[in-house]
Structures are given as structure tokens and as C-alpha cells.
Write an enzyme that holds these catalytic residues in place. Structure first.
Site, PDB file in Angstrom:
ATOM      1  N   ASP A   5       0.845  -1.203   0.000  1.00 24.39           N
ATOM      2  CA  ASP A   5       0.000   0.000   0.000  1.00 24.39           C
ATOM      3  C   ASP A   5       0.879   1.251   0.000  1.00 24.39           C
ATOM      4  O   ASP A   5       1.690   1.447   0.911  1.00 24.39           O
ATOM      5  CB  ASP A   5      -0.883   0.018   1.249  1.00 24.39           C
ATOM      6  CG  ASP A   5      -1.810   1.226   1.256  1.00 24.39           C
ATOM      7  OD1 ASP A   5      -2.843   1.176   0.567  1.00 24.39           O
ATOM      8  OD2 ASP A   5      -1.486   2.223   1.930  1.00 24.39           O
TER       9      ASP A   5
ATOM     10  N   TYR B 118       2.846  10.197   0.036  1.00 29.82           N
ATOM     11  CA  TYR B 118       3.871   9.724   0.980  1.00 29.82           C
ATOM     12  C   TYR B 118       5.283  10.130   0.542  1.00 29.82           C
ATOM     13  O   TYR B 118       6.224  10.085   1.340  1.00 29.82           O
ATOM     14  CB  TYR B 118       3.813   8.201   1.160  1.00 29.82           C
ATOM     15  CG  TYR B 118       2.502   7.663   1.716  1.00 29.82           C
ATOM     16  CD1 TYR B 118       1.567   8.502   2.327  1.00 29.82           C
ATOM     17  CD2 TYR B 118       2.187   6.317   1.640  1.00 29.82           C
ATOM     18  CE1 TYR B 118       0.363   8.010   2.816  1.00 29.82           C
ATOM     19  CE2 TYR B 118       0.982   5.822   2.140  1.00 29.82           C
ATOM     20  CZ  TYR B 118       0.075   6.673   2.717  1.00 29.82           C
ATOM     21  OH  TYR B 118      -1.115   6.183   3.206  1.00 29.82           O
TER      22      TYR B 118
ATOM     23  N   LYS C 189      -2.632   5.955  -4.335  1.00 29.13           N
ATOM     24  CA  LYS C 189      -3.759   6.869  -4.080  1.00 29.13           C
ATOM     25  C   LYS C 189      -3.574   8.228  -4.766  1.00 29.13           C
ATOM     26  O   LYS C 189      -2.462   8.768  -4.800  1.00 29.13           O
ATOM     27  CB  LYS C 189      -3.895   7.093  -2.560  1.00 29.13           C
ATOM     28  CG  LYS C 189      -3.893   5.801  -1.766  1.00 29.13           C
ATOM     29  CD  LYS C 189      -4.110   5.990  -0.277  1.00 29.13           C
ATOM     30  CE  LYS C 189      -3.814   4.697   0.468  1.00 29.13           C
ATOM     31  NZ  LYS C 189      -2.422   4.554   0.928  1.00 29.13           N
TER      32      LYS C 189
ATOM     33  N   HIS D  24      -7.552   9.487  -2.027  1.00 25.48           N
ATOM     34  CA  HIS D  24      -6.948   9.449  -0.685  1.00 25.48           C
ATOM     35  C   HIS D  24      -7.831  10.106   0.380  1.00 25.48           C
ATOM     36  O   HIS D  24      -8.031   9.579   1.458  1.00 25.48           O
ATOM     37  CB  HIS D  24      -5.571  10.122  -0.748  1.00 25.48           C
ATOM     38  CG  HIS D  24      -4.623   9.687   0.312  1.00 25.48           C
ATOM     39  ND1 HIS D  24      -3.258   9.651   0.125  1.00 25.48           N
ATOM     40  CD2 HIS D  24      -4.822   9.270   1.588  1.00 25.48           C
ATOM     41  CE1 HIS D  24      -2.683   9.232   1.230  1.00 25.48           C
ATOM     42  NE2 HIS D  24      -3.605   9.004   2.132  1.00 25.48           N
TER      43      HIS D  24
END
Ligand code: NAP
Length: 309
Positions: free
Chosen positions: A45, A50, A78, A109
Site C-alpha cells: 500500500d 507519501y 492513491k 486518498h
């Protein structure tokens, strides 16, 4: 035995246990992902926001070079909030960083758009320090753009994350495609049963994030969790991860520590007595008004979660 996979409404299977990459730092993420894939994780994931997808991609490449097959790995990423009006562009960026030509699951997200032309590519802020949002861009418009991605072959399934009951009820009457997944914070201190029940009823699979309580894994110290762990002769982490699979949901755990990455593969079948201990713990927290949400970024938006509305 506990379930190892769940079926999505697309017909595809999602592995019950996934490996998370949020807050995995530079220089550690590639190693963690490659190690996770080498010890048996089949579900990774990630997310554009990020900021470490290139390292996730390097970890995937290392695994593929050592013989792991792309089709045996389930990869999620996402859409970030500054890209709600440029959905395919954001997907293409992620695919490039990941070194993939498709992802198995693409999630929205958060159901809020941020300024694509603001003072930061990911976290634009207004002069007063608040997040620079595009308040009149509906999450339903974003979902319509995500629906179009399926025809490109670059995503096998689309879904949402951080959707409350209120947001799901806004989306579903307008959606042509029912989200395959709703990825939400979930653990015995925030089971969000009403969302889980609604999703199951509508054929939306739930994936639990922050199962250990996120940074520092605070839930591992909770006496009710330790009690079930001792009863089953497993670690508190195994209880916290297995809890979701017993409820019909997949779960993501993150670590950059090899021993923990390996240990977190342990999933056990929790019995009715175990679930009763965990559900009683939740009931007590609910009664005392002490449910805990660990992840709630400062968007300044009411996302419709009862504990935050
Ligand atoms: P988590 O998996 O609940 O907890 C991660 C923390 O627990 C890290 O500090 C990790 O430390 C520690 N840890 C892991 N295994 C452990 C063990 N066996 N013993 C002791 N400590 C342990 O938290 P999370 O990262 O918030 O959630 C998991 C994944 O869900 C994320 O990485 C991300 O992929 C996804 N997620 C999605 C959203 C969303 O908005 N959709 C939000 C949050 C998370 P070390 O890493 O230092 O070992």
C-alpha cells in the site's frame, strides 16, 4: 484458518494482509518493501503523497528481479488532493515512480480537493496557515474522473479512502461504478462498525489502516489486547491485525524494522471469546466517550465521522 484473501466487487482478490509505506523514510523504504516481499507479503500500500513511491518502486523491482511475479503482487496507490482535477496525471506520476504499467487498486486518498496552483505541490497553504482547499470541487466530480481510469487499463480497480457514511451516501447515488474498497482507520479503539456494515451491504470491501494505532503502535499496550494475545499465545500485533480479518476486512501494517515486518505476517483465527473481549473493550471506550482516531490531518473539513463532526 483465517482468510488469506477477500473478493472485490470487480471479481479480483485482495490479499487480507497488506504492507504499509506511510512515514517510511528515504533510505529505508526500498529495503522495507523488498524485505516484505521476500518474506511473503503480496500486497503493498502506497500513496503519491507519501513522497516515497520511487523507493517503493525500487523495492518492487528488487523483488521482481529475484523472481516475484508482478501478477502475484497487489499494489495500491492513491490520488492526492492537489490532483482532483488532474486524476490521470497523478496516476501517471505514481506509475512512473513505481515502475509499473498498472496498479491493482487506485484510491481517492481524501474526499477533498486542494489547490493545484498553490504554494506547495502537495500541501498548499493559505497565508493564515490553513490548507488551501478548492471547496467547490465535489468529491463526486473526482470520482467521475476516477471511473474513466478503468478504460485505460492503468488501474484494475478504483476505490475510496477516508469515506464516512455521510460521504458514501452522497457518492453512491451518483456513481456509475461502486467503489471496490473503502480504506479507513480501523482498530478496536475506532471500529467504525456503521461504515463497515454499510460497505459490506453495498459490496464495498473495507481495508483497515493504522491497525496498531499508527506511529509508535500505542494499541499494543492496551490490556484487552494483551489479554487476547496471552490467551492465544501470540503477540499483541497479531491480535490487532487478525481482528480485521475476523471481521471480513483486509488490514495494512507498516514497519521498517525487519523483525517486525516478519512478525506481522502472523495472522490467527480469533474465536468468539477473543472477539467478545475486544468488542467489550470497544463498548467500554464508547461508553466513556474515549474512542481514539489517530489519523486526522488538519484539512479543516467535516468529513462526517461522528467522533469528529
Ligand atoms: P500502523 O501499521 O498501525 O503502525 C505503524 C507503527 O507501528 C510504526 O511506528 C512501526 O514502527 C510500529 N510497528 C509495526 N509493527 C510493529 C510490531 N510488530 N511491534 C512494535 N511496533 C510495530 O500504522 P500506519 O502506518 O498508520 O498504518 C498502516 C498503513 O496504512 C500505512 O503505512 C499506510 O500504507 C496506510 N494508511 C493509509 C491512510 C489513508 O489515509 N488511506 C492513513 C494512514 C495509513 P517501525 O516502522 O519503526 O518498525
Amino acid at each position: 484458518m483465517a482468510a488469506t484473501h477477500f473478493k472485490l466487487n470487480t471479481g479480483a482478490e485482495i490479499p487480507a494482509l497488506g504492507f504499509g509505506t506511510w512515514q517510511s523514510p528515504k533510505g529505508e523504504t526500498k529495503k522495507a518493501v523488498a524485505y516484505a516481499l521476500s518474506v511473503g507479503y503480496t500486497h503493498i500500500d502506497g500513496a503519491y503523497c507519501y513522497g516515497n513511491e520511487n523507493e517503493v518502486g525500487e523495492g518492487l523491482k528488487e523483488a521482481f528481479d529475484s523472481g516475484v511475479k508482478r501478477e502475484d503482487i497487489f499494489v495500491t496507490t492513491k490520488l492526492w488532493c492537489t490532483y482532483h482535477s488532474r486524476v490521470e496525471e497523478n496516476l501517471d506520476k505514481s506509475l512512473k515512480s513505481l515502475g509499473l504499467d498498472y496498479v491493482d487498486l487506485y484510491l481517492m486518498h481524501w474526499p477533498v480537493a486542494m489547490n493545484p496552483n498553490g504554494n506547495d505541490e502537495r500541501f498548499p497553504k493559505l497565508p493564515d496557515g490553513s490548507r488551501d482547499l478548492i471547496r467547490d470541487h465535489s468529491h463526486i466530480t473526482t470520482w467521475k474522473s476516477m471511473e474513466k481510469l478503468l478504460a485505460t487499463g492503468k488501474v484494475k480497480a478504483i476505490g475510496v479512502a477516508n469515506y464516512s457514511l455521510r460521504y458514501l451516501k452522497q457518492l453512491l447515488p451518483e456513481a456509475t461504478i461502486v467503489p471496490a474498497v473503502n480504506q479507513i482507520e480501523n482498530h478496536p479503539s475506532l471500529p467504525q462498525q456503521e461504515i463497515v456494515d454499510f460497505c459490506h451491504e453495498k459490496g464495498i470491501h473495507v481495508t483497515a489502516y493504522s491497525p496498531l494505532g499508527s506511529t509508535g503502535s500505542p494499541l499494543m499496550k492496551e490490556p484487552a489486547i494483551i489479554k487476547v494475545a496471552e490467551k492465544e499465545g501470540v503477540s499483541p500485533a497479531a491480535v490487532l491485525l487478525s481482528y480485521h480479518i475476523a471481521r471480513g476486512n483486509s488490514v495494512l501494517s507498516k514497519s521498517i524494522t525487519p523483525e517486525r515486518i516478519k512478525a506481522n505476517l502472523q495472522i490467527v483465527k480469533l474465536d468468539e471469546d477473543d472477539m467478545k473481549i475486544l468488542n467489550d473493550y470497544t463498548a467500554e471506550l464508547t461508553k466513556q466517550g474515549k474512542l481514539v482516531r489517530y489519523v486526522y490531518p488538519a484539512f479543516g473539513v467535516d468529513f462526517g465521522f461522528p467522533d469528529k463532526s
